[in-house]
Design a protein around this motif. Structure first.
Motif, PDB file in Angstrom:
ATOM      1  N   SER A  80       0.895  -1.154   0.000  1.00  0.00           N
ATOM      2  CA  SER A  80       0.000   0.000   0.000  1.00  0.00           C
ATOM      3  C   SER A  80       0.937   1.208   0.000  1.00  0.00           C
ATOM      4  CB  SER A  80      -0.903   0.017   1.232  1.00  0.00           C
ATOM      5  OG  SER A  80      -1.781  -1.090   1.233  1.00  0.00           O
ATOM      6  N   CYS A 107      -8.111   0.217 -10.619  1.00  0.00           N
ATOM      7  CA  CYS A 107      -8.064   1.118  -9.462  1.00  0.00           C
ATOM      8  C   CYS A 107      -8.105   2.565  -9.956  1.00  0.00           C
ATOM      9  CB  CYS A 107      -6.812   0.885  -8.626  1.00  0.00           C
ATOM     10  SG  CYS A 107      -5.247   1.028  -9.524  1.00  0.00           S
ATOM     11  N   ARG A 130      -3.617   6.627 -12.219  1.00  0.00           N
ATOM     12  CA  ARG A 130      -3.945   5.355 -11.571  1.00  0.00           C
ATOM     13  C   ARG A 130      -2.687   4.674 -11.025  1.00  0.00           C
ATOM     14  NH1 ARG A 130      -9.236   3.387 -13.081  1.00  0.00           N
ATOM     15  NH2 ARG A 130     -10.252   4.962 -14.371  1.00  0.00           N
ATOM     16  N   ASN A 133      -2.142   5.286  -7.405  1.00  0.00           N
ATOM     17  CA  ASN A 133      -3.005   4.607  -6.442  1.00  0.00           C
ATOM     18  C   ASN A 133      -2.164   3.707  -5.553  1.00  0.00           C
ATOM     19  OD1 ASN A 133      -4.842   2.366  -5.417  1.00  0.00           O
ATOM     20  ND2 ASN A 133      -6.340   3.681  -6.412  1.00  0.00           N
ATOM     21  N   CYS A 135      -2.647   1.009  -4.349  1.00  0.00           N
ATOM     22  CA  CYS A 135      -2.781  -0.412  -4.657  1.00  0.00           C
ATOM     23  C   CYS A 135      -2.303  -0.770  -6.064  1.00  0.00           C
ATOM     24  CB  CYS A 135      -4.236  -0.846  -4.499  1.00  0.00           C
ATOM     25  SG  CYS A 135      -4.877  -0.740  -2.815  1.00  0.00           S
ATOM     26  N   SER A 136      -1.603   0.136  -6.749  1.00  0.00           N
ATOM     27  CA  SER A 136      -1.235  -0.148  -8.132  1.00  0.00           C
ATOM     28  C   SER A 136      -0.270  -1.320  -8.255  1.00  0.00           C
ATOM     29  CB  SER A 136      -0.655   1.098  -8.803  1.00  0.00           C
ATOM     30  OG  SER A 136       0.568   1.506  -8.211  1.00  0.00           O
ATOM     31  N   HIS A 139      -2.491  -4.352  -8.207  1.00  0.00           N
ATOM     32  CA  HIS A 139      -3.195  -4.452  -9.487  1.00  0.00           C
ATOM     33  C   HIS A 139      -2.255  -4.863 -10.621  1.00  0.00           C
ATOM     34  CE1 HIS A 139      -7.343  -2.840  -8.633  1.00  0.00           C
ATOM     35  NE2 HIS A 139      -6.725  -2.740  -7.470  1.00  0.00           N
ATOM     36  N   CYS A 186      -9.746   0.192  -3.844  1.00  0.00           N
ATOM     37  CA  CYS A 186      -9.142   0.063  -5.168  1.00  0.00           C
ATOM     38  C   CYS A 186     -10.037  -0.674  -6.145  1.00  0.00           C
ATOM     39  CB  CYS A 186      -7.800  -0.657  -5.048  1.00  0.00           C
ATOM     40  SG  CYS A 186      -7.968  -2.387  -4.549  1.00  0.00           S
TER      41      CYS A 186
END
Length: 330
Positions: A80, A107, A130, A133, A135-136, A139, A186
């Protein structure tokens, strides 16, 4: 039902100004509860604390090896992050290796929590993307798994291959049938479990048994997190600073709404906690206290003192109060 117990006190002068309550569980490698506080059967959303479980299919499917993922990428899959350059540069490179752009992410765009990165965007007149983010990295792992499986672009769909694999791994690790799921920040599904189930899963990651693909995947993810604490969160963040304080021997991970987990390989223990009011400062203090209690963190280390005791200062730098671990906890 067992109620949440006091975990952290906030003092200003001689007055107890605030108090945070919560639940916590410590499990051993057999999945048994070693110690608990509050309601050990409390059902929660793990939020981002379970990213290591969500990343298991990335390795178990063969996708990680097929795409030659590095330990840095595995750490990012569990992260994160702050949206700093060290994070987004690596995410961009990962996407490039997949032949994709950030438009492939499900996300949403997020302003970086990293101040230099945020200010650089403002100066350039650019909007957050994005890839910023937090959480990329996760992802990127989902996209890698989707490509390996030949799945479509809707990799967060609960009924499609990526999320079916994630749910299966999650339920196997917590040893529970999840009672349901919510949509995380996300846009990915987040499966509910008990605090005990989450601690049990972390204990399995701390001391995987039986060998095979699952054990190897657990070991690789924990090792990657320990080797790259700066990628798991970022400067000033509890995950990064506490893992550094423990020389990478322990992997810890926060989740939104004050969830925190710890994986202690040397002690063969897993820890999970949830602060009832969602207060991040309390979750950070509580995980630090449990790390001290179980011998993973030196009580006198500056990071232990920072997250467990404060001090609390105002904008002028004056000490206005302190934190105190509540009696009866840890």
């Amino acid at each position: 039902m067992t109620q949440p117990i006091p975990m952290l006190e906030i003092w200003r002068g001689d007055l107890l100004e605030s108090q945070h309550l919560g639940h916590a569980v410590v499990c051993d490698s057999s999945g048994q509860v070693v110690e608990s506080w509050g309601d050990d059967e409390k059902v929660i959303y793990p939020r981002s604390s379970c990213k290591m479980l969500q990343a298991l299919p990335l390795i178990e499917s063969g996708a990680a090896d097929a795409f030659g993922l590095s330990t840095e990428q595995l750490a990012l899959a569990c992260a994160s992050h702050q949206g700093a350059a060290i994070h987004t540069d690596r995410v961009d490179a990962w996407l490039s290796d997949l032949g994709l752009t950030e438009a492939a992410f499900c996300c949403g765009p997020q302003e970086p929590n990293d101040i230099p990165a945020r200010d650089a965007l403002i100066r350039a007149g650019e909007a957050p993307g994005r890839r910023h983010n937090n959480c990329s990295g996760k992802h990127s792992g989902f996209l890698t798994l989707a490509k390996h499986l030949g799945a479509g672009p809707d990799y967060v769909n609960i009924d499609l291959p990526v999320q079916r694999a994630v749910k299966a791994a999650f339920e196997e690790m917590v040893e529970e049938n999840s009672p349901g799921y919510g949509i995380d920040g996300c846009s990915a599904p987040n499966h509910a479990c008990t605090v005990t189930g989450l601690a049990r899963a972390m204990a399995k990651m701390a001391a995987p048994s039986g060998g095979g693909t699952r054990s190897a995947a657990c070991e690789r993810l924990v090792s990657a997190m320990g080797a790259h604490p700066d990628l798991v969160a970022g400067e000033g963040r509890a995950c990064t600073e506490l893992m550094r304080a423990m020389d990478g021997k322990v992997a810890i991970k926060t989740g939104a709404e004050a969830v925190f987990v710890a994986i202690l390989p040397e002690q063969k223990l897993g820890i999970a906690l949830k602060v009832a009011d969602g207060g991040t400062r309390a979750a950070e203090a509580a995980i630090a206290a449990l790390l001290v209690k179980y011998g993973a963190l030196n009580a006198e280390h500056p990071m232990a003192l920072k997250f467990m005791h404060g001090p609390i200062r105002n904008w002028d730098g004056l000490k206005t109060g302190h934190m105190k671990i509540a009696a009866g906890f840890a």
